[in-house]
Design a protein around this motif. Structure first.
Motif, PDB file in Angstrom:
ATOM      1  N   UNK A 238       3.711 -55.800 -63.174  1.00 24.04           N
ATOM      2  CA  UNK A 238       3.380 -56.760 -64.230  1.00 24.04           C
ATOM      3  C   UNK A 238       4.172 -56.477 -65.499  1.00 24.04           C
ATOM      4  N   UNK A 239       4.303 -55.194 -65.848  1.00 22.49           N
ATOM      5  CA  UNK A 239       5.060 -54.834 -67.040  1.00 22.49           C
ATOM      6  C   UNK A 239       6.513 -55.297 -66.923  1.00 22.49           C
ATOM      7  N   UNK A 240       7.127 -55.075 -65.774  1.00 25.74           N
ATOM      8  CA  UNK A 240       8.505 -55.545 -65.569  1.00 25.74           C
ATOM      9  C   UNK A 240       8.585 -57.062 -65.778  1.00 25.74           C
ATOM     10  N   UNK A 241       7.618 -57.785 -65.242  1.00 26.80           N
ATOM     11  CA  UNK A 241       7.621 -59.245 -65.369  1.00 26.80           C
ATOM     12  C   UNK A 241       7.472 -59.664 -66.827  1.00 26.80           C
ATOM     13  N   UNK A 242       6.619 -58.961 -67.561  1.00 30.09           N
ATOM     14  CA  UNK A 242       6.427 -59.268 -68.981  1.00 30.09           C
ATOM     15  C   UNK A 242       7.710 -59.030 -69.771  1.00 30.09           C
ATOM     16  N   UNK A 243       8.374 -57.922 -69.477  1.00 33.34           N
ATOM     17  CA  UNK A 243       9.606 -57.600 -70.192  1.00 33.34           C
ATOM     18  C   UNK A 243      10.700 -58.604 -69.848  1.00 33.34           C
ATOM     19  N   UNK A 244      10.779 -58.981 -68.592  1.00 36.88           N
ATOM     20  CA  UNK A 244      11.802 -59.943 -68.184  1.00 36.88           C
ATOM     21  C   UNK A 244      11.637 -61.283 -68.885  1.00 36.88           C
ATOM     22  N   UNK A 245      10.381 -61.624 -69.229  1.00 36.68           N
ATOM     23  CA  UNK A 245      10.123 -62.915 -69.871  1.00 36.68           C
ATOM     24  C   UNK A 245      10.132 -62.831 -71.400  1.00 36.68           C
ATOM     25  N   UNK A 246      10.193 -61.630 -71.928  1.00 31.67           N
ATOM     26  CA  UNK A 246      10.110 -61.490 -73.393  1.00 31.67           C
ATOM     27  C   UNK A 246      11.466 -61.742 -74.051  1.00 31.67           C
TER      28      UNK A 246
END
Length: 246
Positions: A238-246
């Motif tokens: 989830x953290x990777x996904x959040x960073x990718x979208x930030x």
């Protein structure tokens, strides 16, 4: 730019080697190594050993997570020595042990003076000090935390940020927006009124938090539900996904 990592105290009972292995499995890039749990107070030799292990595995040291607490007459020089041996640029500290509303003017002034003193010590070695953004300390409200940072007014005196339960979501966002010039790293987790929850359940809220953040910071996982490896790996995804979208 956000760099994903972990606070090593997330897995207090695991060895440094195990924490590193989990980071690699989860695709994380950095570790905030925690005093007491992975580096005993003043254990410079162990700090150096962990520094070597971290570097050998192409991971970064995000910070030295000390348990130095303002107002308790603790030794700060040993924290500097451990941070240097660890290769950390940042030393995490705690802003006293009382809610800000209970501090007298004299007590608060004493905390400011101490913070200035240890900041001067750290500055000689090119180190930054970062407050824990936490309930029952001087950073338990946005107003108190920001005021304290301005009162200390040292270029190497900064803060971490986490979504403390003491504040509402709008208050957290307001504080994070106001903290940008002082912000070092983020501690990432999701809690609701029932306690720890999977980070995926708080992904929408975390997108709002991350929209407030600019510049380069470590985003470090902490407080995994039930302390399981499986949940940690899910939270890391989830953290990777959040960073990718930030």
């Amino acid at each position: 730019m956000l760099i994903p990592g972990i606070v090593s105290a997330t897995f207090k009972e695991k060895s440094a080697e195990d924490v590193i292995a989990l980071c690699l499995k989860a695709g994380l890039k950095a570790i905030e190594w925690s005093e007491n749990w992975h580096i005993a107070e003043g254990d410079v030799e162990e700090a150096a050993r962990i520094a070597s292990l971290t570097a050998m595995n192409s991971l970064s040291v995000a910070a030295f997570g000390s348990y130095y607490r303002l107002g308790e007459h603790m030794d700060f020089s040993s924290r500097i020595l451990c941070a240097k041996a660890l290769g950390a640029d940042v030393i995490r500290i705690w802003g006293g042990g009382k809610p800000s509303s209970e501090l007298t003017d004299c007590e608060r002034a004493s905390l400011v003076e101490e913070a200035m003193s240890i900041s001067s010590m750290a500055e000689k070695d090119g180190l930054t000090i970062a407050l824990e953004w936490h309930k029952n300390t001087v950073t338990d409200t946005n107003e108190s935390g920001l005021k304290f940072l301005k009162e200390v007014s040292m270029s190497n005196f900064k803060t971490l940020w986490q979504p403390t339960q003491a504040l509402s979501i709008p208050e957290r966002i307001e504080g994070l927006e106001a903290l940008q010039e002082y912000l070092v790293n983020l501690h990432v987790y999701y809690w609701d009124d029932s306690g720890r929850r999977p980070l995926s359940e708080g992904a929408e809220i975390w997108r709002e938090y991350l929209d407030c953040v600019s510049g380069e910071h470590y985003a470090l996982l902490e407080f995994v539900k039930d302390n399981t490896v499986e949940q940690f790996l899910s939270d890391a995804k989830t953290l990777h996904e959040l960073i990718d979208r930030s």
